[in-house]
Scaffold this active site. Structure first.
Site, mmCIF file in Angstrom:
data_model
loop_
_atom_site.group_PDB
_atom_site.id
_atom_site.type_symbol
_atom_site.label_atom_id
_atom_site.label_comp_id
_atom_site.label_asym_id
_atom_site.label_seq_id
_atom_site.Cartn_x
_atom_site.Cartn_y
_atom_site.Cartn_z
ATOM 1 N N GLU A 179 -21.347 1.309 3.782
ATOM 2 C CA GLU A 179 -20.063 1.396 4.478
ATOM 3 C C GLU A 179 -20.337 1.385 5.977
ATOM 4 O OE1 GLU A 179 -16.603 1.547 3.731
ATOM 5 O OE2 GLU A 179 -16.622 1.466 5.921
ATOM 6 N N THR A 184 -9.467 2.158 3.632
ATOM 7 C CA THR A 184 -8.127 2.081 4.210
ATOM 8 C C THR A 184 -7.246 3.232 3.749
ATOM 9 O OG1 THR A 184 -8.262 -0.327 4.311
ATOM 10 C CG2 THR A 184 -6.056 0.640 4.400
ATOM 11 N N CYS A 185 -7.207 3.474 2.458
ATOM 12 C CA CYS A 185 -6.249 4.443 1.912
ATOM 13 C C CYS A 185 -6.446 5.823 2.515
ATOM 14 C CB CYS A 185 -6.381 4.505 0.395
ATOM 15 S SG CYS A 185 -5.277 5.720 -0.336
ATOM 16 N N LYS A 196 -0.675 8.183 6.495
ATOM 17 C CA LYS A 196 0.731 7.761 6.569
ATOM 18 C C LYS A 196 1.641 8.762 5.866
ATOM 19 C CE LYS A 196 2.312 6.075 3.246
ATOM 20 N NZ LYS A 196 2.196 4.713 2.739
ATOM 21 N N TYR A 251 -15.153 12.562 -0.632
ATOM 22 C CA TYR A 251 -15.622 11.265 -1.133
ATOM 23 C C TYR A 251 -17.144 11.185 -1.113
ATOM 24 C CZ TYR A 251 -11.503 8.451 -2.085
ATOM 25 O OH TYR A 251 -10.385 7.926 -2.678
ATOM 26 N N ILE A 286 4.578 -1.621 5.599
ATOM 27 C CA ILE A 286 4.089 -0.819 6.729
ATOM 28 C C ILE A 286 5.170 -0.693 7.793
ATOM 29 C CG2 ILE A 286 2.340 -0.733 8.565
ATOM 30 C CD1 ILE A 286 0.346 -1.941 6.607
ATOM 31 N N ARG A 296 11.604 -11.391 10.676
ATOM 32 C CA ARG A 296 11.797 -12.839 10.828
ATOM 33 C C ARG A 296 12.726 -13.429 9.776
ATOM 34 N NH1 ARG A 296 5.896 -15.460 9.253
ATOM 35 N NH2 ARG A 296 5.809 -14.677 7.132
ATOM 36 N N ARG A 304 10.832 -8.411 1.588
ATOM 37 C CA ARG A 304 10.812 -9.567 0.695
ATOM 38 C C ARG A 304 9.982 -9.223 -0.535
ATOM 39 N NH1 ARG A 304 7.673 -14.189 0.668
ATOM 40 N NH2 ARG A 304 6.607 -13.576 2.574
ATOM 41 N N HIS A 352 20.079 18.110 -15.986
ATOM 42 C CA HIS A 352 21.235 18.260 -15.111
ATOM 43 C C HIS A 352 21.123 19.513 -14.254
ATOM 44 C CE1 HIS A 352 25.306 17.420 -13.874
ATOM 45 N NE2 HIS A 352 25.618 18.693 -14.079
HETATM 46 P P1 NDP Z 1 3.668 -7.044 4.000
HETATM 47 O O1 NDP Z 1 3.160 -8.297 3.447
HETATM 48 O O2 NDP Z 1 4.296 -6.037 3.114
HETATM 49 O O3 NDP Z 1 4.737 -7.352 5.149
HETATM 50 C C1 NDP Z 1 4.456 -8.189 6.223
HETATM 51 C C2 NDP Z 1 5.724 -8.394 7.007
HETATM 52 O O4 NDP Z 1 5.435 -9.082 8.212
HETATM 53 C C3 NDP Z 1 6.759 -9.222 6.262
HETATM 54 O O5 NDP Z 1 8.031 -8.696 6.549
HETATM 55 C C4 NDP Z 1 6.570 -10.612 6.857
HETATM 56 O O6 NDP Z 1 7.739 -11.360 6.836
HETATM 57 C C5 NDP Z 1 6.222 -10.257 8.288
HETATM 58 N N1 NDP Z 1 5.430 -11.268 8.986
HETATM 59 C C6 NDP Z 1 4.290 -11.865 8.577
HETATM 60 N N2 NDP Z 1 3.823 -12.706 9.520
HETATM 61 C C7 NDP Z 1 4.689 -12.648 10.548
HETATM 62 C C8 NDP Z 1 4.760 -13.288 11.799
HETATM 63 N N3 NDP Z 1 3.832 -14.161 12.175
HETATM 64 N N4 NDP Z 1 5.803 -12.998 12.615
HETATM 65 C C9 NDP Z 1 6.749 -12.112 12.239
HETATM 66 N N5 NDP Z 1 6.730 -11.461 11.054
HETATM 67 C C10 NDP Z 1 5.718 -11.729 10.220
HETATM 68 O O7 NDP Z 1 2.439 -6.431 4.806
HETATM 69 P P2 NDP Z 1 2.150 -5.000 5.426
HETATM 70 O O8 NDP Z 1 1.289 -5.266 6.594
HETATM 71 O O9 NDP Z 1 3.391 -4.214 5.606
HETATM 72 O O10 NDP Z 1 1.288 -4.305 4.281
HETATM 73 C C11 NDP Z 1 0.198 -4.986 3.666
HETATM 74 C C12 NDP Z 1 0.066 -4.605 2.228
HETATM 75 O O11 NDP Z 1 -0.466 -3.306 2.107
HETATM 76 C C13 NDP Z 1 1.388 -4.547 1.466
HETATM 77 O O12 NDP Z 1 1.804 -5.799 0.983
HETATM 78 C C14 NDP Z 1 1.062 -3.585 0.353
HETATM 79 O O13 NDP Z 1 0.463 -4.276 -0.701
HETATM 80 C C15 NDP Z 1 0.086 -2.654 1.000
HETATM 81 N N6 NDP Z 1 0.753 -1.404 1.421
HETATM 82 C C16 NDP Z 1 1.278 -0.587 0.476
HETATM 83 C C17 NDP Z 1 1.932 0.572 0.811
HETATM 84 C C18 NDP Z 1 2.491 1.440 -0.251
HETATM 85 O O14 NDP Z 1 2.126 1.263 -1.401
HETATM 86 N N7 NDP Z 1 3.386 2.364 0.068
HETATM 87 C C19 NDP Z 1 2.070 0.974 2.208
HETATM 88 C C20 NDP Z 1 1.513 0.028 3.138
HETATM 89 C C21 NDP Z 1 0.877 -1.107 2.745
HETATM 90 P P3 NDP Z 1 8.129 -12.299 5.570
HETATM 91 O O15 NDP Z 1 8.684 -11.390 4.541
HETATM 92 O O16 NDP Z 1 9.123 -13.242 6.130
HETATM 93 O O17 NDP Z 1 6.860 -12.964 5.131
#
Ligand code: NDP
Length: 461
Positions: free
Chosen positions: A38, A45-46, A54, A102, A181, A201, A207, A438
């Site tokens: 490492e 990350t987690c 977080k 860990y 995030i 965007r 999404r 309830h």
């Molecule tokens: P995500 O993929 O969830 O979201 C990325 C966001 O950034 C989307 O809204 C995307 O838009 C937007 N985006 C991407 N590129 C651009 C750009 N060039 N300009 C503007 N907007 C942009 O990624 P995160 O970084 O939030 O998290 C990464 C991953 O980590 C998650 O998918 C998840 O798997 C994991 N995670 C899980 C968590 C949990 O379980 N609670 C918490 C945090 C992370 P669009 O939708 O249009 O593509």
């Protein structure tokens, strides 16, 4: 390279995050000689810069609601002062404690921990900090890293990594992105008192989640004072640490004290010798693997975010465990990537398991929808304008529950339980037979009787 017996190890794991640590421990327990390397802190990350810190900040920020809500219940509460360095310090101490846990788990399992960045020299040799180690098998578990789009002034922006360690709470923050995030940090900063603006965007946040849940989430966030600009991207960032300005492609200029990009993450596959060893990558840079986490090279495997299957800690852990059982435990098995529940720890939180309504309609044709939106009992006295939304997606042909979605307090805790039922193949009839507890919000999931007519969208109600 040598034969198996005279190699230094049976397994070298590159990356001590959730997936790598689990794989190393279980493989060692099965009798393998295991090393793990490492380059940063143990935990990945987690533990170090994701889920755990977080969630601690989510807890910390959510006290605002408790203080505000208490008034309606007779508490003569004044909003006390919040001190960011106290929260960050406490969070840091907990992360350091967990990192120690860990390391101890690995040591107790007999795993050799090597500090430094691992790099494949060939398929059976890993170099760490100038020393070469030979091994029978290699597991790549190097995770992912945030990406920042290269717009002018992007160097002023921070990612979630830095957001967890800011020296001071920003008075005004602009968050770019609408994913996990972005939504989670918008909730944290907003509840702690930062003026919070999101640039999304697309049409809508989150999404990939169910449309009704996305609509509800955006509505709740807006009610709490978060400004969400949809169909908007940052064009440039200017300024200095005394103040930044984000110019958008819609012509707005937004002044702020921090710009957080939460625009997705990319797999850590560069500069670790994957090309040299002949490991094939997919478009986008993730390591290509099959369901057994095997790469294109017979003795090299990969689990977790670096494979970009489902980027969630419990998935990485399950993949790592299955790899160890298969390769060293004499019990070949792989995990099922369907029906993985997930949650966005926004305020309120959102959680889901299974298919969205749209996915279910595409895959199964006729589906029945049950939906409930209500004011949680607590807020009858608190006066808070918050609604809880729950939704079930049911296969009309078989009565099986295909998806469950919730926005509201405790959604992740509730959906975890429903995930068991759905994994077990529960039908709507099973839900109907189940007696509620309830008064709870969760009981609504077993008391929904009226199908929503296909044409009625939540937004239209
Ligand atoms: P995500 O993929 O969830 O979201 C990325 C966001 O950034 C989307 O809204 C995307 O838009 C937007 N985006 C991407 N590129 C651009 C750009 N060039 N300009 C503007 N907007 C942009 O990624 P995160 O970084 O939030 O998290 C990464 C991953 O980590 C998650 O998918 C998840 O798997 C994991 N995670 C899980 C968590 C949990 O379980 N609670 C918490 C945090 C992370 P669009 O939708 O249009 O593509």
């Amino acid at each position: 390279m040598g034969t198996m017996a005279d190699r230094d190890f049976d397994l070298i794991v590159i990356g001590a995050g959730s997936g790598g640590v689990r794989a190393a421990r279980i493989s060692a327990r099965h009798g393998a000689r295991v090393a793990i390397c490492e380059e940063s802190r143990f935990g990945g990350t987690c533990v170090i810069r994701g889920c755990v810190p977080k969630k601690l900040l989510v807890y910390g920020s959510a006290f605002r609601d408790a203080f505000e809500d208490a008034v309606g219940f007779g508490w003569n509460a004044h909003l006390p002062e919040f001190d960011w360095p106290t929260l960050i310090g406490a969070k840091d101490r907990e992360i350091t404690r967990l990192e120690g846990v860990y390391r101890k788990l690995l040591a107790d399992a007999g795993v050799t921990a090597i500090e430094g960045r691992g790099r494949l020299v060939d398929a059976h040799t890993v170099e760490v900090a100038g020393r070469r180690y030979t091994t029978d098998k290699v597991l790549v578990a190097t995770g992912g890293w945030p990406v920042i789009p290269p717009i002018p002034g992007h160097e002023h922006a921070i990612t979630s990594n830095e957001a967890l360690d800011l020296p001071a709470l920003p008075r005004r923050v602009v968050i770019v992105g609408g994913g996990f995030i972005a939504v989670e940090f918008a909730g944290i900063f907003n509840s702690l008192g930062s003026e919070t603006t999101m640039l999304v965007r697309g049409e809508q946040l989150l999404r990939g989640f169910d449309d009704d849940a996305r609509i509800e989430m955006a509505r709740e966030m807006a009610t709490r004072g978060i400004t969400i600009h949809a169909r908007t991207q940052p064009a440039a960032v200017s300024g200095d640490p005394r103040g930044y300005c984000v110019r958008t492609d819609q012509g707005q200029e937004i002044d702020c004290d921090a710009v957080l990009f939460a625009t997705g993450r990319q797999p850590n596959t560069r500069g670790i010798g994957l090309e040299e060893a002949g490991v094939k990558l997919r478009a986008g840079g993730a390591i290509a693997v099959d369901q057994w986490s095997r790469t294109s090279v017979a003795n090299i495997f990969a689990v977790g975010d670096v494979t970009d299957r489902i980027a969630l800690t419990p998935v990485a852990i399950a993949e790592g465990h299955a790899f160890a059982d298969t390769e060293f435990g004499g019990r070949p098995r792989h995990i099922d990537h369907r029906n993985v529940p997930s949650a966005v720890f926004g305020q309120p939180p959102l959680a889901m398991v299974g298919l969205t309504e749209m996915q279910a309609r595409e895959k199964h044709g006729a589906v029945d929808i049950y939906r409930s939106r209500f004011r949680p009992m607590k807020h009858t006295l608190s006066g808070r304008e918050e609604r809880t939304m729950m939704k079930l997606v049911v296969d009309a042909a078989t009565d099986r529950i295909l998806g469950a979605h919730m926005v509201g307090a405790d959604a992740p805790e509730i959906i975890q339980g429903l995930a068991i039922a759905i994994t077990a193949g529960a039908t709507k009839a099973h839900f109907d037979q189940t007696i509620g507890i309830h008064p709870t919000a969760a009981e609504e999931f077993v008391t929904m009787r009226e199908k929503v007519p296909a044409a009625v969208k939540l937004a239209a109600e």
